[in-house]
Design a protein around this motif. Sequence first.
Motif, mmCIF file in Angstrom:
data_model
loop_
_atom_site.group_PDB
_atom_site.id
_atom_site.type_symbol
_atom_site.label_atom_id
_atom_site.label_comp_id
_atom_site.label_asym_id
_atom_site.label_seq_id
_atom_site.Cartn_x
_atom_site.Cartn_y
_atom_site.Cartn_z
ATOM 1 N N ASN A 61 42.383 37.642 39.184
ATOM 2 C CA ASN A 61 43.564 36.818 39.459
ATOM 3 C C ASN A 61 43.698 35.675 38.463
ATOM 4 O OD1 ASN A 61 44.237 38.397 41.650
ATOM 5 N ND2 ASN A 61 43.199 37.087 43.139
ATOM 6 N N THR A 63 42.602 35.572 35.360
ATOM 7 C CA THR A 63 43.009 36.098 34.057
ATOM 8 C C THR A 63 44.481 36.469 34.049
ATOM 9 O OG1 THR A 63 40.776 37.006 33.791
ATOM 10 C CG2 THR A 63 42.470 37.794 32.278
ATOM 11 N N ARG A 64 44.937 37.072 35.133
ATOM 12 C CA ARG A 64 46.348 37.477 35.207
ATOM 13 C C ARG A 64 47.289 36.287 35.289
ATOM 14 N NH1 ARG A 64 47.853 41.655 39.615
ATOM 15 N NH2 ARG A 64 49.788 41.477 38.459
ATOM 16 N N SER A 65 46.791 35.156 35.786
ATOM 17 C CA SER A 65 47.663 33.998 35.960
ATOM 18 C C SER A 65 47.895 33.231 34.666
ATOM 19 C CB SER A 65 47.067 33.048 37.010
ATOM 20 O OG SER A 65 45.850 32.495 36.546
ATOM 21 N N ALA A 99 44.201 41.121 28.391
ATOM 22 C CA ALA A 99 45.350 41.047 29.293
ATOM 23 C C ALA A 99 45.525 42.353 30.060
ATOM 24 C CB ALA A 99 46.621 40.733 28.502
ATOM 25 N N PRO A 102 42.686 43.251 33.648
ATOM 26 C CA PRO A 102 42.984 42.867 35.030
ATOM 27 C C PRO A 102 44.293 43.476 35.545
ATOM 28 C CG PRO A 102 43.383 41.025 33.557
ATOM 29 C CD PRO A 102 42.693 42.083 32.746
ATOM 30 N N PHE A 103 45.258 43.657 34.641
ATOM 31 C CA PHE A 103 46.531 44.243 35.045
ATOM 32 C C PHE A 103 46.321 45.684 35.503
ATOM 33 C CE2 PHE A 103 50.838 45.982 33.790
ATOM 34 C CZ PHE A 103 51.531 45.334 34.800
ATOM 35 N N ARG A 106 44.331 45.917 38.906
ATOM 36 C CA ARG A 106 45.132 45.718 40.118
ATOM 37 C C ARG A 106 46.033 46.921 40.397
ATOM 38 N NH1 ARG A 106 42.553 42.576 43.456
ATOM 39 N NH2 ARG A 106 42.479 40.374 42.876
#
Length: 224
Positions: A61, A63-65, A99, A102-103, A106
């Motif tokens: 979360n 990293t994605r933010s 990037a 983590p994308f 999820r």
Amino acid sequence: MSANLIALLYEATLQTLYMVAASTVLGTLFGLPLGVFLAVSQRGELLSAPWLNKVLGLVVNATRSVPFIILVVAIIPLTRAIVGTSIGTDAAIVPLTLAAIPFIARLVENAIREVDAGLIEAARAMGATPMQIIAKVLIREARPAIALGLTLAVVSLIGYSAMVGAVGGEGLGDLGIRYGYQRFMPEVMLAVVVVLIVLVQLVQSIGEWIAARFDKRVPRNRGH
């Protein structure tokens, strides 16, 4: 457009394809198993490890933010340590991969969680081990959703690859900025946009075709 600019557009397209392909492969290599683990490691699940699940979830979360352009700048020391430079296509692959992981994780997690719980219970009743359930039930049944998720990831990476052109990366984004924006050549910018649209549409079509091939619920066209 002159022959020279056409050659530049061709080279930039190849650079973009290289960056996207490399980061997709690396992102999937790490993101797929991470996503599977996140999906099956909550309390009471196949590989119950709630604390590790929570820690990994927080990292994903976090990293994605982070906005991608900030991520590119923030990890410049890491990029230099890995590839020896912070500019160029090889350097751009590092933030693109970070990037993507983590994308993809999820997306894979969500795809695994959509599998019917009854299939898991049936496999358990037949004596299947957790790893057998993961490999032969969860991943197998989630293949259409995973294919669509990876398609979405590739489309996002195409957009990200254009953004790295603003911070020393090469490819279509760099071409659009250097020629279309800085040299006031709108025809170059238009050509870059058209190529990006074509790439996205091509990736989307291929991804949907692969997902349809995996989806047992979609009847195959047998002809008449």
